[in-house]
Write an enzyme that holds these catalytic residues in place. Structure first.
Site, PDB file in Angstrom:
ATOM      1  NE  ARG A   1       7.520  -2.939   5.527  1.00 10.17           N
ATOM      2  CZ  ARG A   1       6.226  -2.842   5.793  1.00 10.17           C
ATOM      3  NH1 ARG A   1       5.374  -2.519   4.834  1.00 10.17           N
ATOM      4  NH2 ARG A   1       5.766  -3.108   6.990  1.00 10.17           N
TER       5      ARG A   1
ATOM      6  NE  ARG B   1       6.808  -0.499   9.403  1.00  4.54           N
ATOM      7  CZ  ARG B   1       5.574  -0.486   8.918  1.00  4.54           C
ATOM      8  NH1 ARG B   1       5.358   0.053   7.731  1.00  4.54           N
ATOM      9  NH2 ARG B   1       4.580  -1.012   9.591  1.00  4.54           N
TER      10      ARG B   1
ATOM     11  CE  LYS C   1      -2.070  -0.976   3.912  1.00  3.45           C
ATOM     12  NZ  LYS C   1      -1.387  -2.244   4.266  1.00  3.45           N
TER      13      LYS C   1
HETATM   14  P1  AMP Z   1       1.525   0.813   8.700  1.00  4.08           P
HETATM   15  O1  AMP Z   1       2.698   1.690   8.417  1.00  4.08           O
HETATM   16  O2  AMP Z   1       0.279   1.230   7.947  1.00  4.08           O
HETATM   17  O3  AMP Z   1       1.837  -0.647   8.532  1.00  4.08           O
HETATM   18  O4  AMP Z   1       1.164   1.021  10.249  1.00  4.08           O
HETATM   19  C1  AMP Z   1       2.082   0.661  11.258  1.00  4.08           C
HETATM   20  C2  AMP Z   1       1.399   0.573  12.595  1.00  4.08           C
HETATM   21  O5  AMP Z   1       0.828   1.839  12.954  1.00  4.08           O
HETATM   22  C3  AMP Z   1       0.229  -0.411  12.664  1.00  4.08           C
HETATM   23  O6  AMP Z   1       0.649  -1.751  12.864  1.00  4.08           O
HETATM   24  C4  AMP Z   1      -0.545   0.165  13.860  1.00  4.08           C
HETATM   25  O7  AMP Z   1       0.095  -0.156  15.087  1.00  4.08           O
HETATM   26  C5  AMP Z   1      -0.399   1.675  13.669  1.00  4.08           C
HETATM   27  N1  AMP Z   1      -1.479   2.186  12.817  1.00  4.08           N
HETATM   28  C6  AMP Z   1      -1.370   2.708  11.554  1.00  4.08           C
HETATM   29  N2  AMP Z   1      -2.558   3.062  11.068  1.00  4.08           N
HETATM   30  C7  AMP Z   1      -3.464   2.773  12.039  1.00  4.08           C
HETATM   31  C8  AMP Z   1      -4.886   2.881  12.125  1.00  4.08           C
HETATM   32  N3  AMP Z   1      -5.603   3.349  11.105  1.00  4.08           N
HETATM   33  N4  AMP Z   1      -5.465   2.468  13.278  1.00  4.08           N
HETATM   34  C9  AMP Z   1      -4.764   1.998  14.311  1.00  4.08           C
HETATM   35  N5  AMP Z   1      -3.427   1.843  14.291  1.00  4.08           N
HETATM   36  C10 AMP Z   1      -2.771   2.228  13.164  1.00  4.08           C
END
Ligand code: AMP
Length: 224
Positions: A135, A168, A21
């Protein structure tokens, strides 16, 4: 094609961790000249800056859990209320729960606008695991790299800004397991949620980045 106030594209990118994404949002936003709103990125920035939001995020992110719906929905509301989103936006990583999707509907209703499309990046689990293992993210510009050989990232600088690449903290096996579980329980129901609203477009997120990008453009009816 350039999104404009007459032709704003308001899209959501939906999919499991490792579906690509972030990479696809970056490409689409550059092509369409719309802001990329990544909640994961906003939370990591807040962690870095040591703000209150960052402290809330730290308690959840590294373990693979979700931060509370009302907190993240408030963050997104602030972003969507800014003038920069008049020509459209791409939401990456939000909504992640039905409550967040309901919250988004309400925010957009107050703004008097509607979503254009939800792009669902459908990806087999073995591909997800392989992508997450390789990644790396640039510390400087946030660009995401995927290496076939996971260790490659430790010795390469970012091609775009020369920044250092990092893994990460939530890309470790235990957090990945939790993130998949959370995805299946909390986020997967959004596929049905948006299908029932006739907004869902499923994109096969397999193959090279460029192929998936072309499928995304095609889905949005945009020429390359
Ligand atoms: P991502 O970079 O989208 O994979 O997000 C990394 C982490 O941020 C996720 O595993 C959640 O812990 C937190 N996070 C990101 N977006 C959300 C969301 N919409 N709701 C809750 N936690 C989020």
């Amino acid at each position: 094609m350039r999104a404009s106030s007459n032709n704003p594209l308001r899209i959501v990118l939906l999919g499991p961790p490792g579906a690509g994404k972030g990479t696809q949002s970056e490409l689409l936003c550059a092509r369409l000249h719309i802001p990329h709103i990544s909640t994961g990125e906003l939370l990591r920035e807040a962690q870095h800056a040591g703000t209150r939001l960052g402290r809330i995020a730290t308690a959840c992110i590294d373990k693979g859990g979700l931060i509370p719906d009302e907190v993240i929905t408030g963050v997104v509301e602030d972003r969507l209320n800014s003038a920069r989103t008049h020509t459209g936006f791409a939401l990456d990583g939000f909504p992640r729960t039905v409550a967040q999707a309901d919250g988004l509907e309400l925010i957009l209703h107050h703004l008097g606008v509607q979503l254009t499309a939800v792009l669902y990046y459908d990806t087999p689990e073995d591909v997800l695991i392989q992508r997450l293992a390789g990644r790396w993210t640039c510390e400087g510009c946030g660009h995401i790299y995927n290496f076939d050989e996971p260790q490659s990232g430790s010795s390469k600088p970012c091609d775009i800004c020369g920044g250092k690449l990092y893994r990460r903290a939530d890309d470790n096996p235990e957090a990945i397991r939790t993130r998949f579980k959370v995805y299946h329980e909390c986020t997967q129901p959004l596929v049905e949620y948006y299908a029932s609203r006739r907004l869902l477009h499923t994109i096969a997120a397999i193959g090279q980045v460029e192929e998936i990008y072309l499928r995304s453009l095609q889905t949005l009816g945009i020429s390359n």
